[in-house]
Structure formats: C-alpha cells, structure tokens
Write a protein that holds these residues in place. Structure first.
Motif, short mmCIF file in Angstrom:
data_model
loop_
_atom_site.label_atom_id
_atom_site.label_comp_id
_atom_site.label_asym_id
_atom_site.label_seq_id
_atom_site.Cartn_x
_atom_site.Cartn_y
_atom_site.Cartn_z
N TYR A 199 0.76 -1.22 -0.02
CA TYR A 199 -0.01 0.08 -0.09
C TYR A 199 0.88 1.36 0.14
O TYR A 199 0.32 2.28 -0.45
CB TYR A 199 -0.98 0.24 1.21
CG TYR A 199 -1.95 1.22 1.26
CD1 TYR A 199 -2.80 1.38 0.05
CD2 TYR A 199 -2.02 2.06 2.23
CE1 TYR A 199 -3.90 2.37 0.31
CE2 TYR A 199 -2.90 2.94 2.36
CZ TYR A 199 -3.80 3.29 1.25
OH TYR A 199 -4.97 4.20 1.19
N GLY A 200 2.03 1.30 0.24
CA GLY A 200 3.04 2.55 0.65
C GLY A 200 3.10 2.97 -0.85
O GLY A 200 2.97 4.31 -1.07
N ILE A 201 3.31 2.08 -1.88
CA ILE A 201 3.41 2.66 -3.22
C ILE A 201 1.96 3.32 -3.86
O ILE A 201 2.27 4.35 -4.36
CB ILE A 201 3.90 1.40 -4.30
CG1 ILE A 201 5.10 0.61 -3.61
CG2 ILE A 201 3.77 1.62 -5.64
CD1 ILE A 201 5.12 -0.59 -4.62
N GLU A 202 1.02 2.52 -3.35
CA GLU A 202 -0.38 3.42 -3.72
C GLU A 202 -0.40 4.77 -3.10
O GLU A 202 -0.88 5.81 -3.69
CB GLU A 202 -1.41 2.45 -3.33
CG GLU A 202 -2.62 2.93 -4.00
CD GLU A 202 -3.65 1.43 -3.72
OE1 GLU A 202 -4.82 2.13 -3.78
OE2 GLU A 202 -3.53 0.53 -3.59
N VAL A 203 0.10 4.82 -1.87
CA VAL A 203 -0.10 6.15 -1.09
C VAL A 203 0.89 7.34 -1.78
O VAL A 203 0.42 8.27 -1.97
CB VAL A 203 0.23 6.00 0.48
CG1 VAL A 203 0.59 7.41 1.18
CG2 VAL A 203 -0.65 5.14 1.28
N ALA A 204 2.17 6.88 -1.96
CA ALA A 204 3.00 7.73 -2.81
C ALA A 204 2.37 8.11 -3.94
O ALA A 204 2.45 9.54 -4.50
CB ALA A 204 4.35 7.02 -3.20
N SER A 205 1.62 7.17 -4.69
CA SER A 205 0.95 7.72 -5.91
C SER A 205 -0.20 8.56 -5.81
O SER A 205 -0.36 9.81 -6.44
CB SER A 205 0.44 6.40 -6.83
OG SER A 205 -0.41 6.79 -7.86
N TYR A 206 -1.13 8.16 -5.31
CA TYR A 206 -2.37 9.04 -4.92
C TYR A 206 -2.30 10.38 -4.26
O TYR A 206 -3.07 11.29 -4.13
CB TYR A 206 -3.59 8.46 -4.69
CG TYR A 206 -3.89 8.11 -3.28
CD1 TYR A 206 -4.09 8.85 -2.22
CD2 TYR A 206 -3.70 6.84 -2.73
CE1 TYR A 206 -4.14 8.63 -0.71
CE2 TYR A 206 -3.88 6.25 -1.34
CZ TYR A 206 -4.05 7.30 -0.61
OH TYR A 206 -4.18 6.62 0.75
N THR A 207 -1.00 10.55 -3.21
CA THR A 207 -0.87 11.93 -2.81
C THR A 207 0.40 12.50 -3.42
O THR A 207 0.81 13.88 -3.09
CB THR A 207 -0.26 11.68 -1.39
OG1 THR A 207 0.89 10.78 -1.27
CG2 THR A 207 -1.35 10.55 -0.43
N LYS A 208 0.82 11.87 -4.62
CA LYS A 208 1.96 12.63 -5.24
C LYS A 208 3.19 12.95 -4.43
O LYS A 208 3.67 13.86 -4.66
CB LYS A 208 1.28 14.12 -6.04
CG LYS A 208 0.10 13.72 -6.84
CD LYS A 208 -0.36 15.08 -7.44
CE LYS A 208 -1.21 15.10 -8.57
NZ LYS A 208 -2.33 14.33 -8.06
N GLY A 209 3.32 11.89 -3.64
CA GLY A 209 4.74 11.95 -2.96
C GLY A 209 4.46 12.42 -1.57
O GLY A 209 5.42 12.49 -0.69
N TYR A 210 3.45 12.94 -1.22
CA TYR A 210 3.36 13.89 -0.13
C TYR A 210 3.00 13.11 1.14
O TYR A 210 3.02 13.35 2.41
CB TYR A 210 2.29 15.10 -0.15
CG TYR A 210 2.90 16.23 -1.07
CD1 TYR A 210 3.70 17.04 -0.40
CD2 TYR A 210 2.65 16.19 -2.27
CE1 TYR A 210 4.29 17.96 -1.34
CE2 TYR A 210 2.93 17.36 -3.07
CZ TYR A 210 3.87 18.24 -2.58
OH TYR A 210 4.48 19.14 -3.40
N GLY A 211 2.30 11.96 0.84
CA GLY A 211 1.77 10.93 1.86
C GLY A 211 3.03 9.87 2.30
O GLY A 211 3.88 9.69 1.82
N HIS A 212 2.73 9.67 3.55
CA HIS A 212 3.87 8.62 4.10
C HIS A 212 3.42 7.70 5.08
O HIS A 212 2.55 7.91 5.78
CB HIS A 212 4.84 9.49 4.89
CG HIS A 212 5.92 8.66 5.60
ND1 HIS A 212 6.83 8.08 4.88
CD2 HIS A 212 5.99 8.17 7.12
CE1 HIS A 212 7.70 7.53 6.03
NE2 HIS A 212 7.04 7.45 6.82
#
Length: 911
Positions: free
Chosen positions: A582-595
């Motif tokens: 899921y970490g990869i998906e988070v980075a995608s839909y937050t455009k790198g701002y999610g962690h």
C-alpha cells in the motif's frame, strides 16, 4: 590516543580486568539516523581508535563485513570496548534497517542501557516507534541522541515537542543549561524527584541515575556525529548518569547470537548474568575451549568472564540464540518476526537435501529465517523480512556455500490455532517398540505462542519419559490441519502416557507424541491466523477520505484521526496481506506527499479464511510425514489404524489429571469437546510397566447405560478423589450482653483513588473543549498534564479513563504518564463501564472518588461506595491545587533568595 585492541595471537592470555564501573550499552536507530557514525565518534573521542572512520568511506571500525562496507549499512551486531573516566563500556552497534531488526532485538536482551539515535530532520520515524516499544518490553533504560542537528531546518523545540508527543512526556533535554530548567522538568517526571527539588533546591546525581535506570526519565542530547558535535556531552552523560547492574552469585548466561569466525569456528556470543565462566568449564556435555572479548574485528582471549561481561565462546556446538543457561531462563517469543515466506530456487545440480543442511547453518545464526522443508512440494522455504535481506542472503550463500540461489514471490506466513479444547492420543507399537501418549489441546490468548505442561502422575509415567515428550513437543514447529502452517496460541498438556520396560526407546515417544498432537488437531475446529500491521499514515487533508476508505476496504481498524498541520494522521491496524504494497499506492495518489510506516502488530483470525485455505490447497492426508494415524501391534505385526478410529483401541482411556472443579468450570460446549470414555488408566504401576501387546489392546468402555453427562462426570470425580464431603453448617453463636459492647476501632486513613472520566471532563471544561475541536489528542494530553500536576500535589492515585469502545478489535490499553495511569477501554467497553467496575472493586479498601458530570454514572458509583465529584467541583479543586503549589514554590524561592540559593520555576508559568 590509545591503541585499538590487538588480536590474541600477539598477546598472552589474561583475566578480564574489572573496572570500577562496567556498563553494556547498545546503539539503536531507524536506518540512516547516523548510528554507526555516532559509534565511530564515541570510539574516537574516547581514544579507543586513532583513525576516525566513516560509513561512506567504507572504513568504519565496527562495519567489518564486506557487504556492510559496500552498502554502507550495519547488517550484523558488533561489540567494541571503550573507556571514559572510571567507566568501561561494552558498546554494541545494532542494525538499523528493518530487514535486520531480528538481529537487533536479540541484542537488546543483553543491554544495560541503550542510546536511541534519532535523525533531527526526520524526527520520530516508523521504526523509531517500534524500537521504543521494544525497549519498553525489555525494560531497557534509554538515552536519546538527536543527530544531524547541523542540517538546515532542525529546531530543538520542535524535535522535543515531537518526542514528547510520539514517544513519552518524560523526554528531558540534558545537554544544555537553561538556569536549572531541565532539573525542574526532570522533577515533574517523578514524585520523589519533585520532593527532593522542593526540599533542597536541586536533585542529586544519584537520584537522577536511579530515575533513569527505572525508566522514569529519558535524557536527550543534541549534536552532529559527523562533525563530532555533542559527542562529549553524550559521553559524559553515559558515564555520569548510568548505574552498574548488580548480579547474583548463581551462574547464569544469556546467549544472544551465533556466528562463525574467518576460520569457520562456531562462536556463541553471550552475556554472563551471574557467577563466573572459565575456560575448560563444562556446559551440559560440552566444554568451553576459548573465551574471546571482541572489539571490532579483533579480539583478545581471557581465562574467565565475570558477571556483566559480553564475550564469545568457542567449543559449544548445540547452543542457540535466546537460550538461557544456569539460572537464566530462555527468552520468550520475539516481538519482531518475518511475515513473508519465500521458495528457495536452487540451481541445477545442487542436491536439495544437501542445500537444506547448509541453509540450516544460516538459520542457526538467524533463527527468524525459519528454513523449512516442504515434503509435499519437495521445496525449501525461508521466512524473510524484505528485499534488502534477500539480496544480502543471496550473496552470503554464494560466498559461503559456493552456489547461487533465487527466491520466488513472497507469500504471507500464516499460523494456525484451535477454537475449543480437544483431546489427542497417539500410539506407536510396531514390533519391539511401544509408546502411547495422551494430550489435551486448549486455545490460548493471541500472541501467547505455545505453552507446554504436564498433569500426568509419575506413578503412571516416569518423569524422564514425561520430559522427553515435552521436549518432542518443543523441538520443532508443528504444522496445522488447515494449511500446514505452524500452530501457535495453544496450551498443550500431557495427560497420560505409557511405556514398556523392555521395548520402549526414545524415538517411540517422538512418534507417539507427534501422532497424538496431530490427531488432536484433526479433531479440532482450526482457525487460520494472519499477520497484522500497526500503521501510521500521514496524508494531505484532501486525500484523507480516500485513505480512510482504503483502510475500511482492507478490513482494517482505525483510531480517531488527528491533524498535523495541513495533513491528517490515521493510525490503526490492518492485515499484512492487504497493506504490504500500500505504501506505493499512497505515494501515487498523494503525489509523494503521503507517508506510510508499518510495524508488525501480531496475528489475528484471517479475514478470508476459506479463500486462503482453498488457494494453498494443503493435502493433509497426503502429508505422510505428519500423520495422525496410530500404529498398533496385532498378531505379531504393526498395523496402521486411521486417526478417527484409533481412540477406542488406545491402551489407556479416561480423563486424566482433570479435577472436578476444573471440569465443572467449563462451559457445556467445552465439556462436550472434552468428553471421553470414563475409565481410568489401568493401574498406576501397571500402566507404567505395561506388557507388550500381542492383540489390539482394546479396553471396553465401562460407562453405564442411562447415565447423564453430569452423572458421568460425577462418577469420574468419585473414582479419582473419593466421594464428596457434605459441608457442615455451624450456627452463629449467641452473643451475651457482657460481650455486646461497642468496640472502638482506631481510625485508619485510607489511600485515595481518583477515577476521571476523560472525555466527560474535556467537554465539560470550556478551554479543553475548545482545544478538542482543533485537535482531540492535544486536549487529551492537556488534561493528562493537569492531572499529573494535581496528583503531585494531592498525593493520590489518579486513573484517567478514555473511551475506545468504537475501535474495532481494540483491546484495553494502559499507559503510564508520570504518576498518572491512563486507560483506553477495549472495544464495546465504555469509560462508564470501566469506572463502575473499578470503583466497586477499590471502594472496599480505598477512598475512591469519581470525577464526572454524567448523572447516571454518579448515581451508580455512589451506590458502589465511591464518592462523586462533578466537573465543576473538580475544576475548582485543580485551580486550588495550582494556587497552593504556586504559593509553596514562591515561598521556597523567597527563602532561597534570602539564603542565596537557587530558584524553582514552574514550567509554563510566568514569574
């Protein structure tokens, strides 16, 4: 500058000199926090090494392995000796990368203190929080070094705020002097320290040392290891505020690591926790050949190692990581474990069984690898933490064993348990062999692992055979009946067993034990368990809805969202199978701002058990290496009897070792699962010295027709313990007029308990209510701080209770904030329910008050003997306490000014 330690081949043997104070200290950190750079700086500043190495240059003193030098990360824990003043330290540098956290956890078990290194720019990261919990589990006092403070954007106050919010309020800055402010902050962490400060105007170093050792204070130091800034302050703090651990005279050893030196000699790394270990001493049937004190890649040999020493020993071939010797018990199950299993793909021409033997050597050095041979698939499987470990392991296998391997796609490492108690019996009686074992399998709490016990009388089975059976249960992982995954969270009790004077051998009981366990598992209702992550997800506010929806879709459990600037922080738990990528998906839909940061939380029932069982396709009947069938001797030959037909052929039948009280305490459903034939074992000595059967050995049931289940259980009890004795009721004695005099009892001042309904108070007080609208976590913390201050003045026991009943799958959680206990209720339990039970239980022995404005709750707790305090009344008490504290401190300051002493300042209050 002093010289580094030289190899023993250039030095004569000598005893390990005992310094005035000897401390074993470890360095732990999230990867890239600068932990190895800090260890290098400490070694350099204490004169242990002449040349200051660097990780990026590949010449760090403790990174001795080739792959460590190439990758710039620590893979294996290392020891070094350093001295400062009157203190000699054994410094253990541990891996920071999460893939090698199992090695780090094993090392934690031998530490006296640890230094938690934190990247000043990154703050508290996911693995940092995991390290904090591990230190708490093992009771290790912590010093904190905030590294990389020379980087732009690092602000001390912001870092300290985060440490206190994410880790513990008792994190105190020790490396700067703000006119004694740090002493005042330290005093607020412990009642005894506060009294000492109020009485003397200062806190003695001995008091601070004691508070740190008891984990009541966590000293924090700032600096830059790369620029040697703050190193001297940390070095002085470690020396001045640490206490040497006291050990007993009884010999004890804790083994934390197995490795091999450059010549292939097996090394057992250990800490002596009592007595003295000498060369040529025998441990079991093995003899200690050499005792080495390592520092980096070199060592010196000594004739003996004393309590507190960390050393490596040669000559021991059967030791294992986590083992306790002498007075020391084996370590429990580790917190961190790999949750993904991989197929090992061997190159052509490499024999699988030979490769299995080699890989077992690696498992000996890292037990978390769990190398398993899958007999059905004829494959080797290993459990690994992640991709970095896979790459490292691939290189190690090529270097040590001379062949290349690949690893298949990672699969979830499931486990299995049972839903209700069940009996299992195994019989092994081919010609000239004999053993029979009866077991009781019971479900145990989640995370408890396997517990072994015996209720078998030594009149029935000799103690040495009982010990052998328990050894066979503990010697390996046993596959479950659903998917062949290892069983866990279960108590296995030996109820009875039978041997033959002439024909029984040790291997017979192994066969009977395995078959008894397997038969019980086949009878039971099995539950598939899957690993769950504990996560912290930080996303922009615009992505919060998407994130919450994803967690619900994953079948996860969410706690109350928090705000962090323009971001939203979501915490909770979710299955690893759903969240692992899921970490990869988070980075995608937050455009790198999610962690997203995750750590293993534990195992829970699989949310899609039927699908997983079908996908794995485990053929339980085809697993002939783990059979549940028994072998009986008939007409001079061994005959295999299927597991579901073997019970009536067992030579011992009955409910052994279970008293009537325990049987009656079980619910009807459990008793149905426990019902067996009612006859007892056929004699004690007769059962122990059983003759070899030439027939089936079948014993007929003695159960009388027409008996109800309760009557049958009653008859079993009477046969075992005799008839019940009727209770005799003694009438009350008449009291004469001369005796009926009022006796004046001395008054007793009871201790006071204050139970606080947290959310009720927050929403009753305007300032906390306003704060809650902005950030509920801040409101909770503000109330807890108020309660800590109040408790320090009133000297009562304060328990703050917060609702968590809507948290799915939540368990009751209790934390300690200073002297205040904070309780978060479990799922389906409100704060009212908890407070009512606690008030009722404690009112018998203590003076109990409850702070709440809930009218119904006030009525209930008054009826239970407690006293109610409304929110407004409690607010007045708090304000009164603040006023009294201010008066006391001002009076103390005035007296000190008149005498030229120091002042006390209340943190957060103006003069």
């Amino acid at each position: 500058m002093g010289k580094g330690p030289e190899n023993n081949e250039n030095n004569g043997k000598r005893k390990a000199a005992r310094p005035p104070k000897h401390i074993c200290i470890g360095l732990v950190a999230h990867v890239d926090a600068g932990k190895t750079t800090l260890s290098e700086a400490l070694l350099y500043r204490t004169g242990t090494i002449r040349k200051w190495g660097r990780v990026d240059h590949g010449d760090a003193f403790l990174d001795t392995d080739r792959q460590e030098k190439e990758r710039g990360i620590t893979i294996f824990s290392k020891e070094a000796e350093l001295k400062y003043g009157s203190t000699v330290f054994t410094l253990l540098d541990t891996p920071g990368h999460v893939d090698f956290s199992a090695e780090m956890e094993r090392t934690l078990q031998v530490l006296d203190y640890a230094v938690l290194v934190i990247n000043g720019r990154e703050g508290v990261q996911g693995h940092t929080a995991t390290l904090w919990k591990l230190a708490e589990k093992y009771g290790i006092p912590l010093f904190i070094f905030i590294n990389k403070t020379d980087l732009e954007g690092v602000k001390r106050d912001d870092v300290m705020d985060e440490l206190r919010e994410r880790l513990d309020q008792r994190c105190i800055t020790f490396d700067v002097d703000h006119g004694g402010e740090w002493l005042e902050q330290a005093a607020m962490c412990d009642e005894a320290l506060l009294e000492e400060l109020l009485d003397t105007g200062t806190i003695a170093d001995d008091s601070l040392r004691g508070a740190i050792a008891e984990r009541k204070i966590f000293p924090c130091y700032f600096g830059s290891a790369l620029k040697l800034e703050g190193i001297d302050g940390l070095r002085e703090g470690l020396s001045g505020y640490s206490m040497e651990k006291q050990y007993g005279s009884d010999f004890g050893v804790r083994i934390y690591k197995i490795s091999r030196d450059e010549k292939g000699a097996r090394l057992t790394h250990m800490k002596i926790t009592g007595g003295t270990l000498r060369v040529k001493d025998e441990i079991g049937r093995e003899k200690v050949e050499q005792i080495r004190i390592y520092s980096g890649g070199k060592f010196r040999s000594v004739d003996e190692a004393k309590s507190g020493d960390v050393c490596a020993v040669t000559g021991l071939k059967t030791t294992y990581a986590g083992q306790g010797l002498g007075a020391e018990r084996d370590a429990g199950e580790p917190v961190l474990e790999s949750v993904l299993t991989y197929k090992v793909e061997l190159p052509g021409g490499v024999d699988a069984h030979r490769a299995l033997e080699m890989l077992k050597l690696l498992e000996e050095e890292d037990p978390q690898l769990k190398v398993v041979w899958n007999g059905q698939l004829q494959e080797i499987h290993m459990q690994l933490m992640g991709q970095v470990q896979i790459e490292i392991l691939r290189n190690i296998i090529a270097d040590r064993f001379g062949f290349d391997v690949e690893f298949g796609q990672g699969a979830i490492a499931y486990k299995e348990t049972i839903a209700a108690p069940v009996f299992g019996a195994g019989h092994f009686e081919p010609l000239r062999h004999y053993a029979e074992v009866h077991l009781l399998l019971e479900p145990a709490p989640r995370g408890s692992g396997l517990t072994l016990d015996t209720r078998c009388s030594e009149d029935v089975l000799d103690r040495n055979w009982q010990r052998l059976i328990l050894t066979h249960l503990a010697e390996r992982e046993h596959p479950g009946a659903l998917t062949g995954s290892p069983i866990t969270d279960m108590k296995i009790t030996l109820l009875a067993g039978r041997s033959h004077l002439k024909h029984t051998e040790g291997g017979d009981f192994r066969q009977a034990t395995y078959r008894a366990l397997r038969q019980g598992l086949r009878k039971a209702e099995s539950i598939l368990l899957e690993p769950w992550y504990e996560f912290r997800l930080e996303v922009p506010q615009g992505s919060a809805g998407r994130a919450m929806g994803d967690i619900q879709r994953m079948n996860g459990a969410l706690e109350e969202p928090e705000t962090a600037g323009e971001n939203v922080v979501l915490s909770g738990r979710a299955p690893v199978s759903e969240m692992k990528d899921y970490g990869i998906e988070v980075a995608s839909y937050t455009k790198g701002y999610g962690h997203l940061s995750c750590s293993l939380w534990g195992y829970e029932q699989c949310h899609r058990q039927e699908e997983v069982v079908e996908e794995i396709g485990y053929d339980i009947d085809g697993d002939v290496e783990n059979t549940a069938d028994s072998v009986f001797c008939t007409h001079g030959a061994g005959v295999v009897v299927k597991w579901d037909e073997a019970d009536e052929m067992m030579h011992m039948q009955g409910t052994w070792g279970m008293g009537s009280t325990e049987m009656e305490s079980r619910d009807p459903e459990s008793r149905k699962g426990l019902r067996t034939a009612d006859g007892l074992a056929r004699g004690s000595a007769e059962g122990r010295n059983a003759g070899h059967s030439e027939s089936t050995g079948k014993t007929g049931s003695t159960k009388k027709k027409g008996l109800t289940e309760e009557e049958e259980l009653e008859r079993i009890f009477e046969m075992t313990y005799g008839k019940r004795k009727e209770r005799r009721i003694i009438p009350k004695r008449e009291i004469s007029h001369s005796e009926n005099k009022t006796k004046i009892k001395p008054s007793v001042v009871k201790e006071e308990y204050l139970l606080v309904d947290g959310y009720n108070i927050i929403f009753a007080w305007d300032d906390l209510k306003a704060l809650a609208k902005i950030n509920m976590d801040s409101a909770r913390q503000a109330l807890i701080e108020i309660l800590e201050n109040y408790q320090g003045y009133r000297k009562c026991h304060v328990i703050a209770v917060f609702d968590a009943y809507r948290v799915k799958g939540g368990e009751r959680r209790q934390e300690k904030h200073g002297s205040v206990d904070v309780v978060y209720t479990r799922e389906a339990e409100t704060a009212d329910m908890y407070i009512e039970k606690a008030a009722h239980a404690k009112s018998r022995d203590f003076h109990v008050r409850v702070a709440t404005s809930d009218r119904l709750e006030q009525l209930i707790i008054t009826g239970s003997g407690a006293f109610k305090v409304s929110a407004d009344e409690f607010r007045a008490e708090v304000q009164q306490a603040d006023t009294e504290i201010s008066k006391l401190i001002e009076a103390h300051n005035l007296r000190n000014r008149q005498q030229g002493g120091s002042r006390i300042v209340i943190p957060g209050k103006s003069e």
